[in-house]
Every structure is written in C-alpha cells, then in structure tokens.
Design an enzyme around this catalytic site. Structure first.
Site, short mmCIF file in Angstrom:
data_model
loop_
_atom_site.label_atom_id
_atom_site.label_comp_id
_atom_site.label_asym_id
_atom_site.label_seq_id
_atom_site.Cartn_x
_atom_site.Cartn_y
_atom_site.Cartn_z
N ARG A 68 8.65 -8.73 8.13
CA ARG A 68 7.48 -9.39 8.73
C ARG A 68 7.90 -10.45 9.75
O ARG A 68 7.17 -10.73 10.69
CB ARG A 68 6.61 -10.02 7.64
N LYS A 80 -5.37 2.98 -8.20
CA LYS A 80 -6.78 2.58 -8.29
C LYS A 80 -7.69 3.39 -7.38
O LYS A 80 -7.75 3.17 -6.18
CB LYS A 80 -6.91 1.09 -8.00
N GLY A 92 2.59 -1.65 1.59
CA GLY A 92 2.60 -1.59 0.13
C GLY A 92 3.80 -0.89 -0.47
O GLY A 92 4.91 -0.95 0.06
N GLY A 120 -2.92 -4.04 2.67
CA GLY A 120 -4.37 -4.21 2.49
C GLY A 120 -5.12 -4.14 3.81
O GLY A 120 -6.14 -3.45 3.92
#
Ligand code: AMP
Length: 396
Positions: free
Chosen positions: A38, A199, A352, A375
C-alpha cells in the site's frame, strides 16, 4: 465513468496538498511492516507531487485505535519505510493536525513531505466530524484522496474534508477506478469471475451485479455450499447461510435467464471437523458425506475452474476457495492463484485473502492488477456509491 478532478487538473507548485493515503499496512508483533504494497502503490502520486513542487502533508490511519492515542498504532514504522522508498526525509509529527503538525507545515518548502500521526487517534476522524475536517482542511490549499482502500468509509479525512478544499483523486485512485470500472463497463470477453470466501450475505449483491456483466461466475469457498443447497444437494455439515438459500436460488435463476454460467464445485475436500489438522477425503458433490464438512474445492473442480480461466480474456477473482489459513486446505486457492498467474487473460485480483495468497506465492508480478482495497473494490464492483469518491466528484 466518474466525474471528478485529478491531480493533473491543478497547478501544484508551492501549494500545500493534504494527501489522504491508505497506509494501513500489516505489522508483526515487533511492529515491523510485513507487506508494504500500500505504501509502494502510492509512490507515483507522492513523487508526482514532489516533482511539481507541492508541499505534501500526508494523512493516513493504521489499525483501529478507536479515537485514542495508542503507541502500537503509531505511524512510525510507516514513516521510516516511506523515507527509505522516497530516499528523502519524511517528518512524522507528534499529533494529528495539532500544534506540532502546524509548526512543521508552516516551515515546509516545495517538495517537502510531512506526515501527521495516525488520523484515527482523533475521535473526530471516524465520527466524520465537520470541526475536525475543517482543522485538517486549514492545513492545506488542495485535498487529494489517494486512499482507495478507505474510500468506502465516510470519515472526516476521506469525505468531510472535501467540503472545505478544492479536491481531487490521486493517481492510485485513478488507476483503481479505471481498471475496476473498466472491467464492469467493457471487459474483453469471455469475462470470468471467481468468487470465494465465507459470507454469502457480504457478496450476494456483488454476485448479482457481476451476473449482469460476466460470461461465467465460478463459486468456491464456503459460499458454494449455500448455492449447492439451493440446487437441492446435500452438503453435510458444511457452512451454509440458511436465510440466503432462497436468494441463492433466485441468483441461479437470474443467471440462467441472462445466459450466464454459474459454475459450482463438483468435488470437495471433506473433513469431519473444522481443524487445521483434520483428516480428509475427496468427495463428489453427488456423494457428499452426511456428516462431512467441505473445507476446499477438490481436484476435479480445480481442473474445471482452470478450464474456464484458460478460455477467458478477463478474469476477476475475490475470496479464497477453501479454508486457506490452514495449509492443508489451501490447495484450491493456491492452484487457482497459479493458474491466474499463467493465464493469457487480463487478470484482476480484488484485495483481501486472494491478494494475500498471490503475495505468499510471490506471483504479484504475474497478475495484471491486484487491488489495494478489498472492501472498497467489492463495493465499487457492486455498484455501491463510495462516499470518498462521491465527496470529490460532487464538487464539479
Ligand atoms: P470472506 O471474508 O467472505 O472472503 O471469507 C474468507 C474466509 O472464508 C476465510 O477465513 C476462509 O477460511 C473462509 N472459508 C473459505 N472456504 C471455506 C469453507 N469451505 N468452509 C469454511 N470457511 C471457509
């Protein structure tokens, strides 16, 4: 696709630029950075600002200090790494837009870089507090958001601050939007999407949206079991979301009417318990043991997914295809990562756990684009408005 200004629209010489970045990097227990992607991905923006003679005031969060000053969330290791990468001094102030920050900012010369301490040390950040945002804004002439990984959060330094300064997107945000936005708008076909993870409720909207643009959607991970159940299969004790079975059925129908293939696992690595060392058998979907738990996709499914990936011209992947934290059940995830690395297609990995797998296998240079924002990337692909993006777009 997005109506916003970019850094290149501004005269930057001598201007103080409040640069929001996402330097929320992983640290080990000795507070050493274990992955600096990052930081590295933001260098083009910082170097551009330096070349243009701007004065750069960096703002970032790190972890969740919950509005309190906590030493373990200090940006010290980040500032140190940034100094090494930029090969120039980077001052880390003692406070967040406080007297120490103002003191250093007043003394800045063109090309200087000052970073303030973790913006989440101030409770005003996550509260999206206008007073705190005004204080941040009063430091600078221009606001630039290059924190793609945080654009789905409405916080003072990602959203509110844009109300008080001329604002724009940084080069990393530009790149993320153009790759991810481009995949949705005009992908080279066949466009194959691979979705894993646990999920269903988090990814159902994404799958629904991707069915509208993709040619095939391959589903693995725990997610697959809710879909297999929706097709009437026995999935033993595998993790399913009972309240999402109907929705999964509707998505399977939607895909059929849109002529999009949803490809589910045909075999599985099955254990009797959820454990890193559990013994396993390979079972087909048809013969799934009543008391078994699916922990990974099986070898036939890996081959099946590979077949689709090798025919694709664009591939997007998000989410592990099994319990990849346990080495024994990481085979599906790792094999798919390798297939992607060798594929002819334009390959996009949406942050992720899947990005982690790519990095662990050292394949990042063989993937065309690995998003810095898990996200945020998913929300963008889902078609959800990102507050950080809206904030810098609405002002035009
Ligand atoms: P997500 O955050 O939705 O991308 O889910 C990631 C998690 O999914 C990881 O922690 C994996 O261990 C988990 N996962 C993937 N496949 C399975 C599976 N077959 N059974 C249980 N958990 C799984």
């Amino acid at each position: 696709m997005f109506n916003k200004q970019t850094l290149k629209d501004f005269e930057l010489k001598g201007k103080k630029v409040l640069l929001r970045v996402d330097f929320n990097v992983p640290l080990n227990s000795n507070l050493q950075i274990t992955n600096d992607k990052r930081i590295r991905e933001t260098l083009p923006t910082i170097n551009y600002l330096i070349e243009q003679g701007a004065k750069i005031i960096i703002v970032s969060h790190l972890g969740r200090p919950e509005g309190k000053v906590k030493a373990e969330f200090s940006l010290k290791p980040v500032a140190e790494r940034l100094r090494e990468l930029l090969k120039k001094p980077v001052i880390l102030t003692d406070d967040v837009a406080g007297p120490d920050t103002f003191k250093y900012v007043r003394a800045m010369k063109e090309g200087d870089v000052v970073m303030m301490e973790n913006v989440r040390f101030d409770p005003g950040e996550e509260a999206n507090d206008p007073e705190f945002a005004k204080k941040l804004a009063s430091l600078a002439d221009i606001y630039c958001n290059d924190a793609f990984g945080t654009m789905h959060r409405a916080h003072a330094s990602t959203t509110k601050v844009a109300e008080y300064l001329p604002s724009c997107a940084g080069l990393l945000v530009e790149k993320e939007l153009s790759v991810l936005g481009g995949a949705l708008e005009n992908p080279a076909r066949p466009f194959v999407v691979i979705i894993g993870g646990a999920k269903v409720k988090d990814k159902i909207a994404l799958i629904s949206r991707l069915i509208e643009v993709a040619d095939a959607v391959l589903i693995g991970g725990a997610m697959a079991y809710t879909f297999l159940r929706a097709q009437g299969h026995n999935v033993g004790k595998s993790i399913i979301e009972k309240d999402k079975i109907t929705l999964a059925r509707l998505l399977l129908e939607k895909a059929k009417t849109q002529n999009v293939k949803i490809v589910l696992p045909v075999d599985h690595i099955v254990t009797g318990e959820f454990s890193f060392s559990a013994d396993y058998v390979v079972s087909t979907t048809k013969k799934f043991p009543r008391t078994g738990m699916g922990m990974d996709i099986g070898p036939k499914t890996i081959k099946l997914f590979e077949h689709y990936i090798n025919k694709a011209k664009t591939v997007f992947w998000n989410g592990p295809l099994g319990v990849s934290e346990f080495q024994r059940f990481a085979t599906g995830t790792n094999e798919i990562a390798k297939t992607l690395a060798n594929a002819k297609a334009y390959t996009i990995v949406g942050g992720g756990d899947s990005a982690k797998a790519i990095e662990q296998l050292n394949l990042q240079n063989k993937i065309d684009f690995v998003s810095t924002g898990g996200g945020a990337a998913l929300k963008l692909l889902e078609g959800v408005a990102l507050p950080g993006l809206q904030a810098i777009s609405e002002k035009l």
